[in-house]
Design a protein around this motif. Structure first.
Motif, PDB file in Angstrom:
ATOM      1  N   CYS A 183       9.268 -91.300 -22.988  1.00  0.00           N
ATOM      2  CA  CYS A 183       8.244 -92.634 -23.409  1.00  0.00           C
ATOM      3  C   CYS A 183       9.492 -93.804 -23.533  1.00  0.00           C
ATOM      4  CB  CYS A 183       7.912 -92.256 -24.947  1.00  0.00           C
ATOM      5  SG  CYS A 183       7.173 -90.955 -25.264  1.00  0.00           S
ATOM      6  N   ILE A 184       9.208 -94.815 -22.629  1.00  0.00           N
ATOM      7  CA  ILE A 184      10.201 -95.748 -22.246  1.00  0.00           C
ATOM      8  C   ILE A 184       9.594 -97.201 -22.640  1.00  0.00           C
ATOM      9  CG2 ILE A 184      11.456 -96.586 -20.481  1.00  0.00           C
ATOM     10  CD1 ILE A 184      11.068 -94.178 -18.737  1.00  0.00           C
ATOM     11  N   LEU A 185      10.246 -97.872 -23.580  1.00  0.00           N
ATOM     12  CA  LEU A 185       9.881 -98.986 -24.085  1.00  0.00           C
ATOM     13  C   LEU A 185      10.598-100.424 -23.279  1.00  0.00           C
ATOM     14  CD1 LEU A 185       8.704 -97.200 -26.220  1.00  0.00           C
ATOM     15  CD2 LEU A 185       9.053 -99.097 -27.946  1.00  0.00           C
ATOM     16  N   ILE A 186      10.203-101.244 -22.522  1.00  0.00           N
ATOM     17  CA  ILE A 186      10.844-102.025 -21.617  1.00  0.00           C
ATOM     18  C   ILE A 186      10.662-103.476 -22.102  1.00  0.00           C
ATOM     19  CG2 ILE A 186      11.460-102.665 -19.367  1.00  0.00           C
ATOM     20  CD1 ILE A 186      12.742-100.074 -20.209  1.00  0.00           C
ATOM     21  N   PHE A 225       5.966 -98.631 -21.880  1.00  0.00           N
ATOM     22  CA  PHE A 225       5.253 -99.644 -22.496  1.00  0.00           C
ATOM     23  C   PHE A 225       6.283-100.919 -22.274  1.00  0.00           C
ATOM     24  CE2 PHE A 225       4.271-102.806 -25.790  1.00  0.00           C
ATOM     25  CZ  PHE A 225       2.869-102.535 -26.121  1.00  0.00           C
ATOM     26  N   GLY A 226       5.550-101.855 -21.798  1.00  0.00           N
ATOM     27  CA  GLY A 226       6.240-103.431 -21.727  1.00  0.00           C
ATOM     28  C   GLY A 226       6.029-104.368 -22.689  1.00  0.00           C
ATOM     29  N   ARG A 259       2.334 -89.581 -14.767  1.00  0.00           N
ATOM     30  CA  ARG A 259       2.024 -90.547 -15.535  1.00  0.00           C
ATOM     31  C   ARG A 259       1.013 -90.089 -16.624  1.00  0.00           C
ATOM     32  NH1 ARG A 259       0.458 -94.164 -12.312  1.00  0.00           N
ATOM     33  NH2 ARG A 259       2.172 -95.262 -12.112  1.00  0.00           N
ATOM     34  N   VAL A 260       1.608 -89.839 -17.977  1.00  0.00           N
ATOM     35  CA  VAL A 260       0.620 -89.089 -18.744  1.00  0.00           C
ATOM     36  C   VAL A 260      -0.363 -90.121 -19.485  1.00  0.00           C
ATOM     37  CG1 VAL A 260       2.122 -87.314 -19.470  1.00  0.00           C
ATOM     38  CG2 VAL A 260       2.341 -89.516 -20.840  1.00  0.00           C
ATOM     39  N   TYR A 261      -0.067 -91.455 -19.482  1.00  0.00           N
ATOM     40  CA  TYR A 261      -0.815 -92.552 -19.951  1.00  0.00           C
ATOM     41  C   TYR A 261      -0.449 -93.656 -19.438  1.00  0.00           C
ATOM     42  CZ  TYR A 261      -3.511 -94.873 -23.880  1.00  0.00           C
ATOM     43  OH  TYR A 261      -4.275 -95.298 -24.298  1.00  0.00           O
ATOM     44  N   PRO A 262      -1.458 -94.585 -19.058  1.00  0.00           N
ATOM     45  CA  PRO A 262      -1.131 -95.971 -18.247  1.00  0.00           C
ATOM     46  C   PRO A 262      -0.109 -96.783 -19.019  1.00  0.00           C
ATOM     47  CG  PRO A 262      -3.777 -95.501 -18.699  1.00  0.00           C
ATOM     48  CD  PRO A 262      -2.967 -94.428 -19.486  1.00  0.00           C
ATOM     49  N   LEU A 263       0.275 -97.526 -18.288  1.00  0.00           N
ATOM     50  CA  LEU A 263       1.246 -98.634 -18.533  1.00  0.00           C
ATOM     51  C   LEU A 263       0.704 -99.516 -19.590  1.00  0.00           C
ATOM     52  CD1 LEU A 263       4.016-100.182 -18.163  1.00  0.00           C
ATOM     53  CD2 LEU A 263       2.866-101.617 -16.447  1.00  0.00           C
ATOM     54  N   GLY A 264       1.303 -99.504 -20.709  1.00  0.00           N
ATOM     55  CA  GLY A 264       1.033-100.491 -21.846  1.00  0.00           C
ATOM     56  C   GLY A 264       1.672-101.749 -21.894  1.00  0.00           C
TER      57      GLY A 264
END
Length: 768
Positions: A183-186, A225-226, A259-264
């Motif tokens: 899970c990556i928060l950018i 998530f961006g 990709r388990v869930y779309p880009l947030g």
């Protein structure tokens, strides 16, 4: 009548002050309720809570426990957000270096028209546990604040991890039926930050022929998530969350489209909290699906199965054919001009495998005034000069102005702190040292790819910034008038503020300007730029930071960006040996307990024997007390006592004597926790001469420029003061030692008795 509005205002103020924790608490409650409700209709399998910890995110004392076998995690029956994302036992460190990791996911099969479950999964062992690993990057701490709000404190700051440990291969799991989800928060910045380096690493990993194109295929999946700012970049086409989109695109390639869930995406100035909450809830839903069905499902977008469309590959093809020419990494030899009117040489970084870096006319500024980097550095007390330089007042300058003592440079070399300017022509560095006070706020890079300011602009700018800061101290209680007047004439310049001074392309012209005004130059480099070090002109004193004695320790403590960092380091040692005949050369050792102290005396002696520096400064690390320091694995436990530093110096000096190298402990400054070992070339008639005759230095320098007469370090040395000798403390008797009010005495019982005994014995031997 006035009571009601006042109460309304107070309630509104409370709401603004505590709205984030209130919203977080409410969202976690609803997420917990939703997961609990769904879990009643599912088999009682759940997500594991163990999250692997990067070996760079802890001190070696803690990492010693990594070799112990990890216990199999016990899955809670009703997982909540806190249970899924809570910290847990550490995993075994993965082997370093690139690996070929195979693992394409087989197409899922339908069984009787239904989706497969764990029992039907023929792609390896069944999935019983999901271990989410949360990564984030944060320059202004906004992303870090959101990450800590929605997830537990056990997170990975991208600035403090080794990318190879997580993004070249998947870390080993604690059990065969456990799978990871990244899970990556950018956030997105329009300047060079560690995110630029991170994206470059993902690019290199995917295109490295030695590594499988999808080395992270063993992950259960990933999601990004961006955070963006719609005031600056209103739409995605204009750059909203552009770096998050890039990370998402590269992760799709590296994982085989898992990709388990779309880009947030969320706007930090409006809907970031709600968007992040929705994204988190969606992730929890998917985790449940993975646990129940053993995978993402056949034909699900992002699953990596056979029925998935190749849309991302098509987008890449369209981009390459639509006139957006990609820069080539190959240069035709026929295109290289060998005559004098050829263009400027292309900067080449041989440590990377990715795209070649080319200089363009529209080079970006390193630290634009509108950037968060500029805001962070100015908040820390920097004056930013031009687009890539800075100046700052040292705390010892304030101390010297009030007659409370100068730093170790006065005891060792005769530099009064209130006459010294700390500056740097390059705020960028190629290391991310764990003890750096600027933790992630200054730019990083392996090659210069920014706009270049003229040295005249930098020289005038740093002087102006320094004098402005000195003038601001005129009203500080205790400042002495005569010292304040002296401070308005800079005599020394320490090019050691932050970043890498020799990284600046015109460093030699900048040094000439300093010397033309008879300002001495103390330049510190990090032994990662041998070409620039070799081309460097004469300075008053040349430092090289020696933060470790072996490859592995250097990798852990300096966290260099260059892949061939050890080879660069070794070449710098050879260059330093060549320069010692005409240049004052210094090793600067920063001791960090648990990293570069234990069992490294032999290694440091090897380096001294190789480079033969004139002087060796040994100091204990200074802990700046920030949360980012702890994130890098540094705590107060890593700060050595002065007696421990002294004992290390005694041991190193003894080893040098055993090898027949002529060195001795020359001086100390206990207040700075710093000790100086010097070559016998600075010893005359039994007395140390480590101080510098600055007037003589400039006379010799001007004569050398005029008629080419060379000179050596012995030509401009002065006798060391008696009070600076080892065992005498090193505090100037003309100043007044100042102690903080109500300061507690140092707990001497914590000082190792062996260290104290070694120091006492050495001092007694010297006195006798």
């Amino acid at each position: 009548m006035t009571g009601a509005p006042a109460m309304t205002d107070s309630l509104l103020a409370v709401w603004h002050a505590y709205r984030l924790p209130i919203l977080v608490a409410v969202s976690i409650f609803f997420v917990t309720l939703r997961v609990y409700t769904q879990s009643q209709s599912r088999p009682k399998t759940a997500a594991s809570s163990s999250v692997p910890v990067s070996p760079r995110g802890q001190s070696p004392e803690k990492s010693q426990k990594l070799d112990a076998p990890a216990e199999k995690p016990i899955a809670p029956q009703n997982p909540t957000t806190k249970e899924i994302f809570k910290p847990a036992p550490k995993s075994v460190k993965p082997a370093s270096g690139p690996k070929r990791v195979q693992g394409k996911k087989k197409p899922a099969k339908t069984i009787g028209g239904r989706r497969p479950s764990n029992e039907d999964n023929d792609n390896g062992p069944p999935v019983s546990f999901i271990q989410p690993i949360v990564f984030f990057a944060s320059l202004t701490t906004t992303t870090e604040r959101y990450a800590n709000a929605f997830f537990p404190p056990q997170l990975h700051d991208i600035s403090y991890i080794d990318f190879d440990d997580f993004f070249t291969t998947v870390p080993p799991s604690s059990s065969p039926d456990t799978r990871y989800v990244y899970c990556i928060l950018i956030p997105t910045y329009n300047i060079d930050t560690v995110l630029s380096t991170f994206l470059g690493h993902l690019d290199e990993t995917h295109n490295d022929f030695r590594i499988d194109t999808a080395p992270l295929a063993n992950l259960a999946g990933y999601s990004v998530f961006g955070f963006g700012d719609k005031e600056e970049w209103p739409t995605e086409e204009q750059g909203f969350c552009s770096q998050a989109k890039e990370v998402d695109r590269w992760m799709a390639k590296l994982t085989g489209r898992k990709r388990v869930y779309p880009l947030g995406m969320g706007d930090v100035k409006s809907d970031a909290e709600n968007a992040l909450k929705d994204w988190t809830e969606g992730l929890l839903d998917i985790f449940g699906d993975i646990l129940e069905y053993g995978g993402l499902g056949e034909g699900v977008r992002g699953s990596g199965d056979a029925m998935e469309s190749d849309e991302e590959d098509v987008e890449d093809e369209d981009e390459s054919q639509s006139g957006k020419k990609k820069s080539s990494t190959m240069v035709d030899l026929e295109d290289i001009k060998m005559n004098g009117d050829s263009a400027a040489p292309l900067p080449v970084d041989f440590t990377t495998v990715g795209k070649a870096v080319t200089v363009t006319e529209t080079a970006k500024e390193m630290v634009p005034k509108t950037s968060p980097t500029y805001t962070a550095l100015t908040k820390q007390g920097y004056s930013i000069v031009g687009s890539h330089s800075g100046v700052k007042i040292c705390r010892w300058t304030k101390s010297a102005l009030r007659g409370r003592g100068s730093c170790y440079k006065y005891s060792f070399y005769g530099i009064k702190s209130h006459l010294c300017m700390e500056a740097t022509p390059s705020l960028s560095c190629s290391n991310k040292c764990i003890f750096c006070w600027r933790h992630g706020t200054n730019p990083v890079g392996t090659t210069w790819r920014w706009k270049v300011d003229e040295p005249e602009l930098i020289f005038n700018g740093v002087k102006e910034g320094h004098y402005k800061k000195i003038k601001m101290l005129r009203g500080v209680p205790g400042v002495r008038a005569e010292r304040f007047a002296e401070a308005m004439r800079i005599r020394h310049c320490a090019l050691s503020l932050v970043g890498e001074p020799i990284f600046y392309p015109h460093i030699n012209r900048f040094l000439e300007m300093l010397h033309n005004e008879r300002i001495s130059s103390f330049l510190v480099c990090n032994a990662q730029h041998p070409d620039q070090l070799e081309a460097l002109y004469r300075v008053t004193q040349l430092y090289v930071s020696i933060d470790a004695s072996n490859r592995e320790s250097l990798r852990k403590i300096d966290r260099p960006l260059h892949r061939d960092f050890w080879e660069r380091f070794q070449r710098c040692m050879d260059i330093l040996r060549e320069k010692r005949s005409y240049q004052r050369t210094v090793f600067r050792l920063t001791l960090v307990n648990g990293f570069n102290v234990d069992d490294e005396v032999q290694g440091y002696a090897n380096l001294v024997e190789k480079a033969l520096p004139g002087l060796v400064e040994i100091k204990g690390v200074t802990f700046c007390g920030t949360s980012t320091s702890a994130g890098a694995g540094l705590t107060m436990k890593n700060v050595p006592f002065y007696e421990e530093v002294a004992a290390f110096c005694v041991a190193l000096n003894a080893e040098l004597e055993r090898r027949g190298l002529h060195y001795g402990i020359a001086a100390e400054h206990a207040h700075s926790c710093c000790i100086l070992i010097a070559s016998d070339r600075f010893k005359v008639n039994g007395k140390w001469h480590t101080r510098i005759d600055y007037q003589r230095f400039f006379e010799l320098l001007e004569r050398e420029k005029a008629d080419g007469t060379p000179f050596i370090p012995e030509d401009y040395m002065m006798e060391t003061e008696e009070w600076a000798y080892f065992g005498k403390g090193g505090f100037n008797p003309d100043d007044e030692r100042w102690f903080r009010k109500n300061a507690k005495p140092r707990p001497t019982h914590l000082i190792p008795a062996e260290a104290q005994a070694q120091v006492d014995a050495h001092v007694q031997a010297q006195d006798s």
